[in-house]
Scaffold this active site. Sequence first.
Site, PDB file in Angstrom:
ATOM      1  N   CYS A   1       0.826  -1.210   0.000  1.00 11.75           N
ATOM      2  CA  CYS A   1       0.000   0.000   0.000  1.00 11.75           C
ATOM      3  C   CYS A   1       0.860   1.259   0.000  1.00 11.75           C
ATOM      4  CB  CYS A   1      -0.894   0.012   1.231  1.00 11.75           C
ATOM      5  SG  CYS A   1      -1.960  -1.418   1.361  1.00 11.75           S
ATOM      6  N   LEU A   2       1.124   1.783  -1.186  1.00  9.12           N
ATOM      7  CA  LEU A   2       1.928   2.999  -1.298  1.00  9.12           C
ATOM      8  C   LEU A   2       1.118   4.133  -1.934  1.00  9.12           C
ATOM      9  CD1 LEU A   2       4.754   4.345  -1.073  1.00  9.12           C
ATOM     10  CD2 LEU A   2       5.305   3.411  -3.318  1.00  9.12           C
ATOM     11  N   THR A   3       0.484   3.857  -3.094  1.00 10.39           N
ATOM     12  CA  THR A   3      -0.161   4.921  -3.878  1.00 10.39           C
ATOM     13  C   THR A   3      -1.341   5.561  -3.146  1.00 10.39           C
ATOM     14  OG1 THR A   3       0.462   3.714  -5.856  1.00 10.39           O
ATOM     15  CG2 THR A   3      -1.211   5.408  -6.126  1.00 10.39           C
ATOM     16  N   GLU A   4      -1.450   6.873  -3.299  1.00 18.01           N
ATOM     17  CA  GLU A   4      -2.575   7.631  -2.709  1.00 18.01           C
ATOM     18  C   GLU A   4      -3.172   8.542  -3.777  1.00 18.01           C
ATOM     19  OE1 GLU A   4      -1.158   9.705   0.731  1.00 18.01           O
ATOM     20  OE2 GLU A   4      -0.518   7.849   1.714  1.00 18.01           O
ATOM     21  N   PRO A   5      -4.351   9.110  -3.518  1.00 20.10           N
ATOM     22  CA  PRO A   5      -4.969   9.957  -4.547  1.00 20.10           C
ATOM     23  C   PRO A   5      -4.031  11.060  -5.053  1.00 20.10           C
ATOM     24  CG  PRO A   5      -6.534   9.526  -2.775  1.00 20.10           C
ATOM     25  CD  PRO A   5      -5.234   8.919  -2.349  1.00 20.10           C
TER      26      PRO A   5
ATOM     27  N   GLU B   1       4.125  -0.139 -10.626  1.00 16.96           N
ATOM     28  CA  GLU B   1       5.475  -0.409 -10.087  1.00 16.96           C
ATOM     29  C   GLU B   1       6.507   0.561 -10.671  1.00 16.96           C
ATOM     30  OE1 GLU B   1       6.646  -4.459  -9.655  1.00 16.96           O
ATOM     31  OE2 GLU B   1       4.607  -5.110  -9.191  1.00 16.96           O
ATOM     32  N   GLY B   2       6.103   1.823 -10.798  1.00 20.88           N
ATOM     33  CA  GLY B   2       6.953   2.866 -11.402  1.00 20.88           C
ATOM     34  C   GLY B   2       6.641   2.940 -12.880  1.00 20.88           C
TER      35      GLY B   2
ATOM     36  N   ASP C   1       8.129   5.925 -17.799  1.00 24.31           N
ATOM     37  CA  ASP C   1       8.718   7.265 -17.958  1.00 24.31           C
ATOM     38  C   ASP C   1       9.585   7.608 -16.741  1.00 24.31           C
ATOM     39  OD1 ASP C   1       6.417   8.282 -20.109  1.00 24.31           O
ATOM     40  OD2 ASP C   1       5.621   7.082 -18.466  1.00 24.31           O
TER      41      ASP C   1
ATOM     42  N   GLN D   1      14.197  16.703 -20.064  1.00 25.53           N
ATOM     43  CA  GLN D   1      13.842  15.279 -20.133  1.00 25.53           C
ATOM     44  C   GLN D   1      14.050  14.665 -21.512  1.00 25.53           C
ATOM     45  OE1 GLN D   1       9.941  14.844 -18.324  1.00 25.53           O
ATOM     46  NE2 GLN D   1      10.821  15.041 -16.282  1.00 25.53           N
TER      47      GLN D   1
HETATM   48  C1  LIG Z   1      -4.368  -1.970 -11.853  1.00 24.32           C
HETATM   49  C2  LIG Z   1      -3.467  -1.198 -10.938  1.00 24.32           C
HETATM   50  C3  LIG Z   1      -2.866  -1.824  -9.868  1.00 24.32           C
HETATM   51  C4  LIG Z   1      -2.050  -1.112  -8.990  1.00 24.32           C
HETATM   52  N1  LIG Z   1      -1.521  -1.738  -7.887  1.00 24.32           N
HETATM   53  C5  LIG Z   1      -0.886  -0.998  -6.943  1.00 24.32           C
HETATM   54  C6  LIG Z   1      -0.491  -1.595  -5.703  1.00 24.32           C
HETATM   55  O1  LIG Z   1      -0.680  -2.792  -5.465  1.00 24.32           O
HETATM   56  N2  LIG Z   1       0.092  -0.805  -4.765  1.00 24.32           N
HETATM   57  C7  LIG Z   1       0.327   0.530  -4.973  1.00 24.32           C
HETATM   58  O2  LIG Z   1       0.850   1.184  -4.080  1.00 24.32           O
HETATM   59  N3  LIG Z   1      -0.034   1.116  -6.146  1.00 24.32           N
HETATM   60  C8  LIG Z   1      -0.641   0.394  -7.125  1.00 24.32           C
HETATM   61  N4  LIG Z   1      -1.042   0.984  -8.298  1.00 24.32           N
HETATM   62  C9  LIG Z   1      -0.740   2.387  -8.522  1.00 24.32           C
HETATM   63  C10 LIG Z   1       0.386   2.580  -9.552  1.00 24.32           C
HETATM   64  O3  LIG Z   1       1.595   2.186  -9.001  1.00 24.32           O
HETATM   65  C11 LIG Z   1       0.359   4.044 -10.006  1.00 24.32           C
HETATM   66  O4  LIG Z   1      -0.759   4.171 -10.858  1.00 24.32           O
HETATM   67  C12 LIG Z   1       1.637   4.477 -10.700  1.00 24.32           C
HETATM   68  O5  LIG Z   1       2.689   4.569  -9.782  1.00 24.32           O
HETATM   69  C13 LIG Z   1       1.509   5.834 -11.398  1.00 24.32           C
HETATM   70  O6  LIG Z   1       0.949   6.798 -10.578  1.00 24.32           O
HETATM   71  P1  LIG Z   1      -0.326   7.631 -11.087  1.00 24.32           P
HETATM   72  O7  LIG Z   1      -1.290   6.671 -11.658  1.00 24.32           O
HETATM   73  O8  LIG Z   1      -0.774   8.498  -9.980  1.00 24.32           O
HETATM   74  O9  LIG Z   1       0.215   8.509 -12.286  1.00 24.32           O
HETATM   75  P2  LIG Z   1       0.899   9.950 -12.182  1.00 24.32           P
HETATM   76  O10 LIG Z   1       2.024   9.919 -11.221  1.00 24.32           O
HETATM   77  O11 LIG Z   1      -0.157  10.983 -12.004  1.00 24.32           O
HETATM   78  O12 LIG Z   1       1.516  10.089 -13.632  1.00 24.32           O
HETATM   79  C14 LIG Z   1       0.734  10.403 -14.786  1.00 24.32           C
HETATM   80  C15 LIG Z   1       1.667  10.483 -15.989  1.00 24.32           C
HETATM   81  O13 LIG Z   1       2.639  11.517 -15.790  1.00 24.32           O
HETATM   82  C16 LIG Z   1       3.949  10.995 -15.913  1.00 24.32           C
HETATM   83  N5  LIG Z   1       4.827  11.699 -14.975  1.00 24.32           N
HETATM   84  C17 LIG Z   1       4.645  11.858 -13.652  1.00 24.32           C
HETATM   85  N6  LIG Z   1       5.676  12.533 -13.129  1.00 24.32           N
HETATM   86  C18 LIG Z   1       6.540  12.795 -14.136  1.00 24.32           C
HETATM   87  C19 LIG Z   1       7.812  13.440 -14.247  1.00 24.32           C
HETATM   88  N7  LIG Z   1       8.453  13.928 -13.172  1.00 24.32           N
HETATM   89  N8  LIG Z   1       8.398  13.540 -15.460  1.00 24.32           N
HETATM   90  C20 LIG Z   1       7.795  13.021 -16.548  1.00 24.32           C
HETATM   91  N9  LIG Z   1       6.623  12.387 -16.522  1.00 24.32           N
HETATM   92  C21 LIG Z   1       5.995  12.268 -15.328  1.00 24.32           C
HETATM   93  C22 LIG Z   1       3.812   9.512 -15.604  1.00 24.32           C
HETATM   94  O14 LIG Z   1       4.852   8.757 -16.185  1.00 24.32           O
HETATM   95  C23 LIG Z   1       2.458   9.197 -16.221  1.00 24.32           C
HETATM   96  O15 LIG Z   1       2.598   8.957 -17.587  1.00 24.32           O
HETATM   97  C24 LIG Z   1      -1.825   0.273  -9.201  1.00 24.32           C
HETATM   98  C25 LIG Z   1      -2.411   0.906 -10.307  1.00 24.32           C
HETATM   99  C26 LIG Z   1      -3.229   0.198 -11.153  1.00 24.32           C
HETATM  100  C27 LIG Z   1      -3.886   0.920 -12.295  1.00 24.32           C
END
Ligand SMILES: Cc1cc2nc3c(=O)[nH]c(=O)nc-3n(C[C@H](O)[C@H](O)[C@H](O)COP(=O)(O)OP(=O)(O)OC[C@H]3O[C@@H](n4cnc5c(N)ncnc54)[C@H](O)[C@@H]3O)c2cc1C
Length: 576
Positions: free
Chosen positions: A150-154, A388-389, A392, A490
């Site tokens: 559990c890492l990701t948040e809104p 998992e990152g 990009d 970038q």
């Molecule tokens: C089906 C599914 C399962 C998941 N499972 C887990 C889980 O088990 N545990 C957990 O913690 N999370 C989980 N996640 C969350 C997932 O890890 C995140 O969606 C992911 O890390 C990207 O974050 P975000 O969706 O908020 O995108 P954002 O961070 O909002 O990024 C949006 C876009 O902007 C780009 N971007 C962002 N910052 C930069 C930058 N500095 N420079 C250039 N480009 C950038 C990104 O590459 C992306 O293309 C899951 C997500 C999904 C959809």
Amino acid sequence: MSKPNESFMRSLCMGKIAEDIIFPFPKMKAEEQETLKTVFSSFSSWLKGRDTEFRLWDKKGELPKEFIQEMKDFGLFSFIIPEEHGGLGLSATAYSRILQELSRYDSSMAITAGAHSSIGMKGLLLFGTVEQKEKYLPKLSSGEMIACFCLTEPSAGSDAAGIKSKAVKEGDAWVLNGEKIWITNGGLADFFTVFARTDTPEGQITAFIVTRDMAGVSTGPHEDKMGLRASSTVTVSFENVRIPAENVLGEVGKGFKIAMKILNSGRSGLGGGCIGGMKKAIALSTQQAKSRSQFGKTISEFGLIKQKLGHMVVDCYATEAVVSIVAGLVDQGSEDYAVEAAISKVFATECLWRTLDEALQIAGGGGYMTELPYERMVRDSRINRIYEGTNDILRLFIALTAMHDVGAQLKELAATVGSVFQEPIKGFGIFSDYAKKQMSLTTGIGKATFTKAHPSLKKETAVFEECAKGLAVFADRLLRKHGKKIVELQFPTRRLADAMIDLFALACVISRVTSAIDEKGLEKTVKEREILHVFSGQVGRRVRSNFGKIDDNDDQEIISLANHALELEGFAWDNL
Ligand SMILES: Cc1cc2nc3c(=O)[nH]c(=O)nc-3n(C[C@H](O)[C@H](O)[C@H](O)COP(=O)(O)OP(=O)(O)OC[C@H]3O[C@@H](n4cnc5c(N)ncnc54)[C@H](O)[C@@H]3O)c2cc1C
């Protein structure tokens, strides 16, 4: 001899080919091979012929409880847990191969097992105390407890350090409040590895073990997703959850590092899944191409179909080489493989995506129909480039790590040059290794070479050596040209990352083909050598093109067009 803790790619960016790190090509232990044969035979009798059920569960968006129980009974949650705690105790290499096998049956099932082991309870394995391991590992092994990460948040996705969930120390316990989104396995889990802000003098984020029986833990409804539809993805909420102090995972304040280490060490599992998808696609596409006739011939006879199939084979072989080397690094206990692990994630997920897209194309209109497996495979695989990152963010990590190293050496060089001017004779005497290396790179004297590659692979090895020489010069030139500003630039950063990804993959393929020749001889490795020949040609062309864009590019125009679209919030032209 290279130090075991050295990173192959970080060394390469400094002009050194640390070949001991990737030679010989890693091989699974004989006893593990035997274990896997038994496990795969049990998978086959359990899962073969159940595709209609997997398709139905994908449509419904859920794996039935009875099937989750079957997964527990067949040991799908026990793979990497040590034997003394009831698990199979598999190496990263064998675990990656298992996920490959599971992915060939169904990706939702594979991710449920994979998220449990690769990220859900990996923190406990890597950082848990003896007491924590004794308490939880047997239950995690049997599946009595399923784990999630559990890492990701809104408001914190890629910028994971920006999480807002907060744990405050109250007496002997930490009180946790916050919300995590899109948590794989969250709906099934009893064991949650949770990252929360603690703002302690030791650091800002701490990892905790939270269990479902703690008051205040709740999970939201199942998310309706594009792919991996039958796997559980939910919101997990924590409201005044009292976590006993003994449930801190690792050290207080070191949570961010722990999260990154978990993700790094889990990458060969994800890579294994990608290889499984690619092998399945190649099997399906070859059968499809041989059975479908158009214009009086089977479509397998057309050059454009063969071109797709040939590239699928090259991509799959290269992915397997990269993922195996990274798993081998984990198994050897290497401490510096984060760049290589990130490369393996980007490379594997993008090769899989290309392969599935081409497989669907070979199937034509049928590929678009839900009756055949292609569209589901494409949907299931899309998330790999995001979670998992994102690829990009991983590209930025790969290139900026290399540039950080080069920058540190440049500082050293600047200091040395300064002393040269103050005390010329003494100064020359202590001319740094880096300066010498740069001289040798630009003059070609003492050029880094691959001595362990098989001699018959001279031509392909030469491509690697030439590009490797260019890589060190490229990283150095980028830094000299842009200085600290490179962090915001970038476009060039991405080019450096792409060159690094390609070169690591090529080095892994050279190592793999060398081992194949050593084992089977030249005659029996014609196809492997053809693969290497094609791949080295592709890498050479792509890397040279990236290097060429350091001064000759259209970056400013692309940025200007993006800014124009952003300003308009759309496209400016219409033929009405
Ligand atoms: C089906 C599914 C399962 C998941 N499972 C887990 C889980 O088990 N545990 C957990 O913690 N999370 C989980 N996640 C969350 C997932 O890890 C995140 O969606 C992911 O890390 C990207 O974050 P975000 O969706 O908020 O995108 P954002 O961070 O909002 O990024 C949006 C876009 O902007 C780009 N971007 C962002 N910052 C930069 C930058 N500095 N420079 C250039 N480009 C950038 C990104 O590459 C992306 O293309 C899951 C997500 C999904 C959809």
